[in-house]
Design an enzyme around this catalytic site. Sequence first.
Site: not given
Length: 498
Positions: A171-172, A194, A247, A251, A266, A299-300
């Site tokens: 997303n970013y 990556k 992500g 994670g 995050e 968005r997170c």
Amino acid sequence: MALAGTGAFAEILDGDVYKYYADGEWRASASGKSVAIVNPTTRKTQYRVQACTQEEVNKVMEAAKVAQKAWARTPLWKRAELLHKAAAILKEHKAPIAECLVKEIAKPAKDAISEVVRSGDLVSYTAEEGVRILGEGKLLVSDSFPGNERNKYCLSSKIPLGVVLAIPPFNYPVNLAVSKIGPALIAGNSLVLKPPTQGAVAALHMVHCFHLAGFPKGLISCVTGKGSEIGDFLTMHPGVNCISFTGGDTGIAISKKAGMVPLQMELGGKDACIVLEDADLDLVAANIVKGGFSYSGQRCTAVKVVLIMESIADAVVEKVNAKLAKLKVGPPEDDCDITPVVTESSANFIEGLVMDAKEKGATFCQEYRREGNLIWPLLLDHVRPDMRIAWEEPFGPILPVIRINSVEEGIHHCNASNFGLQGCVFTRDINKAILISDAMETGTVQINSAPARGPDHFPFQGLKDSGIGSQGITNSINMMTKVKSTVINLPSPSYTMG
């Protein structure tokens, strides 16, 4: 007009496949294979990137290790100078990079441009901050601890960790890559990136800006490929000294496998918005729409659940619905407010949450509408805790409203989540705001505003399944260094001017 892969970026493209970056040059993988990147809007292949091999990853790691040693000896002002240069080049080439963001992740055109500009600003700020933080050490004297004379001086400073592996999300892909790259480099580390598959081409363009700035060979590399082929291989690689990951659930798997390296993670969020009776309802409605639906909710830090006092719920829902009706839905090229979600599997997952809510009797404030990956904005009222949407993160333009009868009920729902990234509270009473903020188990609480990642130098962290460690420029620089102490032992106690 297509700008990606042309002009200054011509060398990063090989036929119709983008190259990967290793040892200061752009290369095609020996695998001869590529990975397709599907445009979320057209649902056709837009770009292709190299499918790097494990052997190529090994070579990148080896080069990163060698380059880091020389980089750690490079004066701090010189490292900063190169970062400033990269920031300027990045901002200068915002158009082609933004074009990739529009085509790969369906980010609205104006948001794509601002992501690149913000990323340049972040790199410059990091260079400034790094020079200050890393230019300062600490002197401790021994006689402050009982039983000791002043015969030892301890000098401590910050040294680099080595090779940092950075894994940003779709997303970013530019902003959340440079938020890892900048701190890693200023602190004297080398960096292996990556990128996510959707967003890889934007990331490759961004890396080329660092290449053009003239960083030493091997210091920065960017490997693309199939997660199944090189994902675990990278995160478990013995050459990695630190992992910074943004992500989702992946994670948690990485943290279990990574071994003894510092982790900065995050992950997801289920950011709660608690609305009290004395809130400014127009402000609330504007922030629910912005917080819940900008970039289609992908968005997170998006508002993911609204917990609202029953007495004002009808009024707020009505105001939100009026605003949702005005949102422009369509392709990112036209700067629409709601654009297609990133993949078909994402759209299917979102649809599953909607259907579950429908079966269990949620009130649909709009008709559920989907065409391909494009999902129209939807507010679900009267959501109950037995619905999946009350707890799961949709990462799409769907927002549940849960009506509450007390503040305690709202705090309880917020804290019962396995996530704890951000939350927000709307009230005109600052005392209540602080008390609720203190009670919410989230890394950040916003008072009278929707959750947000920025400004980028603010600390940003998640509790529980939302992450490990903290971001924000200073925090990231500190996290990507270790403390090194040198103790000077004097032959006899020393007292300055004593």
